[in-house]
Design a protein around this motif. Sequence first.
Motif, short mmCIF file in Angstrom:
data_model
loop_
_atom_site.label_atom_id
_atom_site.label_comp_id
_atom_site.label_asym_id
_atom_site.label_seq_id
_atom_site.Cartn_x
_atom_site.Cartn_y
_atom_site.Cartn_z
N ASN A 88 -24.04 -29.10 2.30
CA ASN A 88 -23.88 -29.58 3.67
C ASN A 88 -23.71 -31.08 3.75
OD1 ASN A 88 -23.43 -29.02 6.23
ND2 ASN A 88 -25.51 -28.37 6.76
N LYS A 89 -23.02 -31.60 2.79
CA LYS A 89 -22.85 -33.04 2.76
C LYS A 89 -21.38 -33.40 2.87
CE LYS A 89 -27.09 -34.43 2.36
NZ LYS A 89 -27.66 -33.12 2.53
N ASN A 90 -21.15 -34.66 2.74
CA ASN A 90 -19.85 -35.22 2.97
C ASN A 90 -18.75 -34.72 2.00
OD1 ASN A 90 -17.91 -37.02 3.63
ND2 ASN A 90 -19.40 -38.68 3.91
N PRO A 91 -17.64 -34.15 2.53
CA PRO A 91 -16.57 -33.70 1.62
C PRO A 91 -15.92 -34.87 0.89
CG PRO A 91 -15.84 -33.57 3.89
CD PRO A 91 -17.30 -33.93 3.94
N ARG A 92 -16.24 -36.08 1.33
CA ARG A 92 -15.62 -37.23 0.67
C ARG A 92 -16.09 -37.43 -0.78
NH1 ARG A 92 -15.16 -41.32 5.63
NH2 ARG A 92 -17.07 -40.24 6.10
N TRP A 93 -17.13 -36.68 -1.17
CA TRP A 93 -17.56 -36.74 -2.57
C TRP A 93 -16.42 -36.32 -3.48
CZ3 TRP A 93 -21.39 -39.35 -4.46
CH2 TRP A 93 -22.54 -39.55 -3.69
N ARG A 94 -15.44 -35.63 -2.92
CA ARG A 94 -14.33 -35.22 -3.78
C ARG A 94 -13.59 -36.41 -4.37
NH1 ARG A 94 -12.12 -34.58 1.31
NH2 ARG A 94 -9.96 -35.26 1.61
N TYR A 95 -13.66 -37.55 -3.68
CA TYR A 95 -12.98 -38.73 -4.22
C TYR A 95 -13.57 -39.15 -5.56
CZ TYR A 95 -10.68 -38.99 0.27
OH TYR A 95 -9.94 -38.69 1.36
N LEU A 96 -14.84 -38.79 -5.75
CA LEU A 96 -15.48 -39.08 -7.02
C LEU A 96 -14.81 -38.27 -8.13
CD1 LEU A 96 -17.74 -40.49 -8.46
CD2 LEU A 96 -19.30 -38.70 -7.75
N GLY A 97 -14.49 -37.02 -7.78
CA GLY A 97 -13.76 -36.17 -8.74
C GLY A 97 -12.40 -36.77 -9.02
N ALA A 98 -11.77 -37.27 -7.95
CA ALA A 98 -10.43 -37.86 -8.11
C ALA A 98 -10.51 -39.09 -9.01
CB ALA A 98 -9.87 -38.24 -6.75
N MET A 99 -11.58 -39.84 -8.86
CA MET A 99 -11.72 -41.06 -9.66
C MET A 99 -11.86 -40.71 -11.15
SD MET A 99 -14.51 -43.96 -9.01
CE MET A 99 -15.30 -44.68 -10.39
N GLY A 100 -12.69 -39.69 -11.44
CA GLY A 100 -12.86 -39.28 -12.84
C GLY A 100 -11.55 -38.81 -13.43
N MET A 101 -10.86 -38.00 -12.65
CA MET A 101 -9.60 -37.43 -13.09
C MET A 101 -8.57 -38.54 -13.37
SD MET A 101 -7.91 -34.71 -10.59
CE MET A 101 -6.93 -35.82 -9.59
N PHE A 102 -8.54 -39.51 -12.50
CA PHE A 102 -7.60 -40.62 -12.63
C PHE A 102 -7.97 -41.47 -13.86
CE2 PHE A 102 -6.04 -44.86 -11.08
CZ PHE A 102 -4.70 -44.54 -11.19
N THR A 103 -9.29 -41.64 -14.06
CA THR A 103 -9.74 -42.40 -15.23
C THR A 103 -9.26 -41.71 -16.50
OG1 THR A 103 -11.72 -42.95 -13.96
CG2 THR A 103 -11.78 -43.44 -16.31
N GLY A 104 -9.42 -40.38 -16.54
CA GLY A 104 -8.97 -39.62 -17.71
C GLY A 104 -7.48 -39.82 -17.95
N PHE A 105 -6.72 -39.81 -16.87
CA PHE A 105 -5.27 -39.99 -16.95
C PHE A 105 -4.94 -41.38 -17.53
CE2 PHE A 105 -1.51 -41.74 -14.83
CZ PHE A 105 -0.55 -40.79 -15.14
N LEU A 106 -5.64 -42.40 -17.03
CA LEU A 106 -5.38 -43.76 -17.51
C LEU A 106 -5.74 -43.89 -18.99
CD1 LEU A 106 -6.68 -46.04 -14.59
CD2 LEU A 106 -4.32 -45.43 -15.15
N ILE A 107 -6.89 -43.29 -19.36
CA ILE A 107 -7.30 -43.37 -20.77
C ILE A 107 -6.25 -42.68 -21.64
CG2 ILE A 107 -9.04 -42.70 -22.50
CD1 ILE A 107 -11.17 -42.92 -20.36
#
Length: 454
Positions: A88-107
């Motif tokens: 029941n919390k903020n769906p914006r936590w998904r951006y954290l997933g996006a950040m990890g995913m993007f970090t993996g892509f950059l690495i």
Amino acid sequence: MPSFSSIHGSWSHRWVFILAVTGSSVGLGNIWKFPYMAGENGGGTFLLIYIICVCLIGLPLMMAEVIIGRHGRLSPVNSLKAAAFVSNKNPRWRYLGAMGMFTGFLIFSFYSVVAAWILHYLLALLTGRIADVGVDQATRYFGELLLNTEILLVGHTFFVCLVVWVLSFGVRRGLDRAIRYMMPILIMLLIMLVVYATSTGYMPHAISFLFHFDWYYVTAEVLLVAMGHAFFTLSLGMGTVMAYGAYLSEKESIGRSVIMIGALDTLIAILVGLAIFPIVFAYQMAPASGPSLLFVTLPVVFAQMPGGQVIGFMFFLMVALTAWSSAISLMEPITAWMIEKFRVKRYQAAVLMGFAAWVLGVATLYSFGALSHWTVFSLNLFDLLNFVTTNILLPIGGMLLAIFSGWFMSESVAKKELNLPSNGAFEIWQGCIRFIVPISIGVIFVMNLYNVTL
Ligand code: ILE
């Protein structure tokens, strides 16, 4: 909404999951960082501190990633959204997933450039081109290779294709199958190299370099190095473990699997040290770390030893395999996300994302030559990507993930997924993820930035 199996597929066995995450974890970090770090920072003392860091920071965070992944059964973005939703919390936590995913892509984009160097050395050993190099020649050879963008472009392109190829076949027919071949070969090569290293008679020197115990080294600095490494080597904060967790059957114990992964990663790192240092000492070379260990010291050693071409080839083949399995894991989160978001076929997502990473990789490759004037804070693109991902994005992502899992995610999700016996194990995990993990990562983060800006 959570479902029982992921739309992307599932691992054929718990062991494949364990080997897949181990394959992701075992990478250049284990080869050019760990053995040297251990040797330089008090051997056994470092090892002990490192193992404590793995247990108190690495494994709890890895469990958190698997919990979120297996609960959501989707890419990190949507798994985090699902976990936030039921809490029941903020769906914006998904951006954290996006950040990890993007970090993996950059690495991945610069990992692939390093892989191109590795592939080149593999070929050079095969054809005998570096069969008789001395230190100066080997240093020059590596320097010239960095500027030889045409050759590297071929290697980089080939490596991206290898990764895209595995990703395109999906979880069961691609990743699962590749891991089932790759990991046993990798482990076998490593064991053969350790056996060979023992035959040099210098194993005792390597053991004392890697394991000597000295209280003198129990310092804040060693603690920082060990914490930072535990985090990097276990591939945390890159979305990888969360994505792989999404394909794990709900019957399997997360705790036991994660402990196994931590143990295997550490064991492999130690074995790499035991394969490298006896031969380095046998040929009176100074142990080094980073690219110069792989691309200067070891080629010189291989050039001197009888049968060095074969041993060298086996060694670089092992390194190439570790890079390949890590690279696949870095691209899986973003591939899965693309399939979910744009409803494209898996091969389309893999090719598109692979192409995007290839373009960034090409720019990285040229950052040693034609684009070397593109600098930020005097870092070229390669060093900049390395710095921003390792020292900024990974720690921030990991810390926020711990905060989310410990403080915001519904306790029932964690309890259900972990399914631990009621002997206080859950509370220990919770204590680590709420306090120890975020505070320690916060400290590493600040100290790293402080060290760099000094
Ligand atoms: N864990 C791996 C390593 O140690 C990769 C880190 C995936 C970026 O090299």
